[in-house]
Design a protein around this motif. Structure first.
Motif, short mmCIF file in Angstrom:
data_model
loop_
_atom_site.label_atom_id
_atom_site.label_comp_id
_atom_site.label_asym_id
_atom_site.label_seq_id
_atom_site.Cartn_x
_atom_site.Cartn_y
_atom_site.Cartn_z
N GLY A 11 -7.63 16.90 -6.58
CA GLY A 11 -7.55 18.29 -7.07
C GLY A 11 -6.09 18.70 -7.04
N VAL A 12 -5.46 18.63 -8.22
CA VAL A 12 -4.02 18.93 -8.25
C VAL A 12 -3.73 20.04 -9.26
CG1 VAL A 12 -3.07 16.80 -7.30
CG2 VAL A 12 -3.75 16.85 -9.70
N GLY A 13 -4.51 21.12 -9.14
CA GLY A 13 -4.28 22.30 -9.99
C GLY A 13 -3.10 23.09 -9.44
N CYS A 42 -5.80 12.32 -8.01
CA CYS A 42 -7.14 12.35 -8.61
C CYS A 42 -7.46 13.77 -9.05
CB CYS A 42 -8.14 11.87 -7.55
SG CYS A 42 -9.86 12.09 -7.99
N ASP A 43 -7.90 13.89 -10.30
CA ASP A 43 -8.34 15.20 -10.79
C ASP A 43 -9.31 14.93 -11.94
OD1 ASP A 43 -6.91 18.29 -10.59
OD2 ASP A 43 -8.28 17.89 -12.26
N THR A 88 -9.50 20.92 -4.41
CA THR A 88 -10.39 21.25 -5.54
C THR A 88 -10.86 22.68 -5.35
OG1 THR A 88 -12.28 20.54 -4.24
CG2 THR A 88 -11.24 18.85 -5.61
N GLU A 135 -16.43 22.37 -4.36
CA GLU A 135 -16.35 20.90 -4.30
C GLU A 135 -15.89 20.40 -2.94
OE1 GLU A 135 -17.13 19.22 -7.13
OE2 GLU A 135 -17.40 21.13 -8.16
N LYS A 170 -8.57 25.72 2.37
CA LYS A 170 -9.51 26.76 2.82
C LYS A 170 -10.28 27.28 1.59
CE LYS A 170 -7.20 29.92 0.65
NZ LYS A 170 -7.81 30.55 -0.50
N PRO A 171 -11.48 27.80 1.72
CA PRO A 171 -12.31 27.71 2.92
C PRO A 171 -12.86 26.29 3.04
CG PRO A 171 -13.55 28.72 1.11
CD PRO A 171 -12.16 28.49 0.61
N1 LIG Z 1 -3.53 27.74 1.26
C1 LIG Z 1 -3.25 28.58 0.31
O1 LIG Z 1 -2.41 29.48 0.46
C2 LIG Z 1 -3.96 28.47 -1.00
C3 LIG Z 1 -3.47 29.12 -2.13
C4 LIG Z 1 -4.15 28.97 -3.34
C5 LIG Z 1 -5.32 28.22 -3.39
N2 LIG Z 1 -5.79 27.62 -2.26
C6 LIG Z 1 -7.03 26.82 -2.28
O2 LIG Z 1 -6.80 25.61 -2.97
C7 LIG Z 1 -7.97 25.21 -3.67
C8 LIG Z 1 -7.63 25.02 -5.14
O3 LIG Z 1 -7.17 26.24 -5.69
P1 LIG Z 1 -6.29 26.25 -7.03
O4 LIG Z 1 -5.81 27.64 -7.19
O5 LIG Z 1 -5.30 25.16 -7.01
O6 LIG Z 1 -7.42 25.93 -8.12
P2 LIG Z 1 -7.20 25.27 -9.54
O7 LIG Z 1 -8.44 25.56 -10.32
O8 LIG Z 1 -5.87 25.64 -10.11
O9 LIG Z 1 -7.15 23.68 -9.23
C9 LIG Z 1 -8.27 22.94 -8.87
C10 LIG Z 1 -8.13 21.54 -9.46
O10 LIG Z 1 -9.19 20.74 -8.97
C11 LIG Z 1 -9.68 19.95 -10.06
N3 LIG Z 1 -11.05 19.55 -9.71
C12 LIG Z 1 -12.20 20.25 -9.78
N4 LIG Z 1 -13.23 19.53 -9.30
C13 LIG Z 1 -12.72 18.34 -8.93
C14 LIG Z 1 -13.29 17.17 -8.37
N5 LIG Z 1 -14.60 17.11 -8.07
N6 LIG Z 1 -12.50 16.10 -8.14
C15 LIG Z 1 -11.16 16.16 -8.44
N7 LIG Z 1 -10.56 17.25 -8.97
C16 LIG Z 1 -11.34 18.32 -9.20
C17 LIG Z 1 -9.56 20.84 -11.26
O11 LIG Z 1 -9.54 20.09 -12.47
C18 LIG Z 1 -8.23 21.54 -10.99
O12 LIG Z 1 -7.13 20.82 -11.53
C19 LIG Z 1 -9.01 26.31 -3.40
O13 LIG Z 1 -9.82 25.93 -2.34
C20 LIG Z 1 -8.17 27.51 -3.00
O14 LIG Z 1 -8.87 28.39 -2.15
C21 LIG Z 1 -5.12 27.71 -1.09
#
Ligand SMILES: NC(=O)c1ccc[n+]([C@@H]2O[C@H](COP(=O)([O-])OP(=O)(O)OC[C@H]3O[C@@H](n4cnc5c(N)ncnc54)[C@H](O)[C@@H]3O)[C@@H](O)[C@H]2O)c1
Length: 359
Positions: free
Chosen positions: A11-13, A35-36, A74, A78, A97-98
């Motif tokens: 999960g590298v969003g 992996c994404d 992710t 997930e 988190k969470p």
């Molecule tokens: N610690 C922090 O300050 C902080 C800040 C932002 C987000 N987060 C957390 O990080 C996580 C992701 O948030 P985000 O904003 O990057 O979301 P995002 O939607 O930008 O990225 C999620 C990525 O996961 C990929 N994905 C989805 N299902 C998958 C799977 N089964 N296998 C592999 N890849 C998969 C998606 O294609 C996407 O690229 C969430 O849990 C969020 O709560 C934490």
């Protein structure tokens, strides 16, 4: 553990990109896989870390014996399945988190990690913030006296999410910090919220953590607000403190302020004695919390040491979040944490991500 620690990033969003950058910068670790499920995202992220292989399949990562640890960012729904598969494959796990959306699932992960002797770290970023650690040292030294109450604000405009509400998305940070600074877990949780943009997804939540000894903490989270605020205020019997994470350098202000009631006086005006003394802006360590968090995960694996924000702290936070969801569903009445710990069968579980209030 000797040698390079092999990592798989899952999960590298938008947030995963930050984790990737920080883990790729660790000298004694190597990102082996990215992996994404989104192939375009994979192509973009590979530019950050050209040496890593890319894949849309978690199995590729888990089947590589040179991968020692998996970093999961992710979307929250997930987290459980990815973390469970990684632990089953014998990998150490860092999960954002969470930790999960159900306390019972979080417990399964924490237990599985313990049973297999694996590290499980949750991305409670603020637990690695040098200012939070500094504030805890002040509290331990008795500088603030006894803590009476705290309140936090974590508001801004966006990111508006659809698969989790503002309570689940933003409050985990505040909950983990408050439990750490109070050195306690609340007895009851009450949350009121409103859905303005999408039905069933609260954009705004006001949560209250009620502790057994009478202390309270208020948490205000929203992604529909004109200001970007990241603030914690603590009121103690001796002093008061404000931590403003939006300040570049002067993040902490320690107020020599307080009030107490004198028993021996006759009039009300005489009885309340207010003290308004100096304000101190202490010099604090400003190192980046994310860098510290990533470093500590690698160190815990290398030295087989304890993990600071471990699986059990993740369980604690998820229980509080879940109690908050239940409170939202019941219109804001306080829900005892005990209720969450015992709700284990699937039929009894309530949808955790969003409450029921619609506007
Ligand atoms: N610690 C922090 O300050 C902080 C800040 C932002 C987000 N987060 C957390 O990080 C996580 C992701 O948030 P985000 O904003 O990057 O979301 P995002 O939607 O930008 O990225 C999620 C990525 O996961 C990929 N994905 C989805 N299902 C998958 C799977 N089964 N296998 C592999 N890849 C998969 C998606 O294609 C996407 O690229 C969430 O849990 C969020 O709560 C934490």
């Amino acid at each position: 553990m000797d040698g390079e620690i092999g990592l798989g990033m899952v999960g590298v969003g938008s947030w995963g990109a930050n984790l990737l950058r920080n883990f790729a910068a660790q000298e004694d670790a190597r990102v082996r896989w990215i992996c994404d499920v989104d192939e375009r995202m994979l192509a973009r992220r590979q530019r950050t870390c050209p040496g890593a292989s890319i894949t849309t399949s978690l199995d590729d990562v888990l089947n590589d014996p040179q991968v020692n640890a998996v970093v999961i960012a992710t979307p929250a729904p997930e987290h459980f399945s990815c973390a469970w598969a990684a632990l089953e494959a014998g990998k150490h796990v860092f999960v954002e988190k969470p930790l999960t959306l159900r306390a019972c699932e979080a417990e399964r992960l924490a237990n599985a990690a313990d049973c297999r002797g694996l590290k499980l770290m949750v991305g409670h970023l603020l637990r690695h913030h040098p200012v939070v650690e500094y504030v805890r040292r002040l509290i331990d030294a008795g500088e603030l006296g006894d803590i009476r109450y705290a309140y936090t604000q974590r508001v801004n405009l966006g990111i508006v999410r659809s698969n989790e509400n503002a309570w689940w998305s933003l409050a985990p940070h505040d909950i983990s910090v408050i439990c750490y600074l109070f050195d306690a877990v609340p007895e009851r949780v009450s949350v009121q919220g409103r859905c303005f943009l999408q039905p069933g997804v609260e954009d705004l939540a006001f949560g209250m953590l009620h502790f057994a000894d009478g202390r309270v903490a208020h948490i205000h989270v929203s992604w529909l607000d004109p200001y970007k605020i990241r603030r914690l205020t603590l009121v103690g019997t001796q002093k008061m403190l404000a931590f403003d994470d939006m300040e570049a350098a002067e993040k902490v202000r320690l107020y020599d302020k307080g009030a107490h009631i004198r028993q021996e006086t006759t009039s009300y005006a005489e009885a309340v004695q207010v003290r308004s003394g100096d304000v101190l802006i202490p010099k604090v360590d400003l190192s980046e919390p994310l860098q510290r968090e990533c470093r500590r995960f690698i160190q815990a694996i290398r030295e087989d040491g304890s993990v600071l924000s471990d699986g059990w702290s993740g369980v604690e936070v998820v229980r509080i979040l879940e109690a908050g969801s239940e409170s939202l569903r019941r219109g804001g009445i306080a829900v005892a944490l005990e209720e969450i710990a015992v709700r284990r069968t699937p039929q009894e579980e309530t949808p955790a991500l969003v409450g029921a209030n619609q506007e």
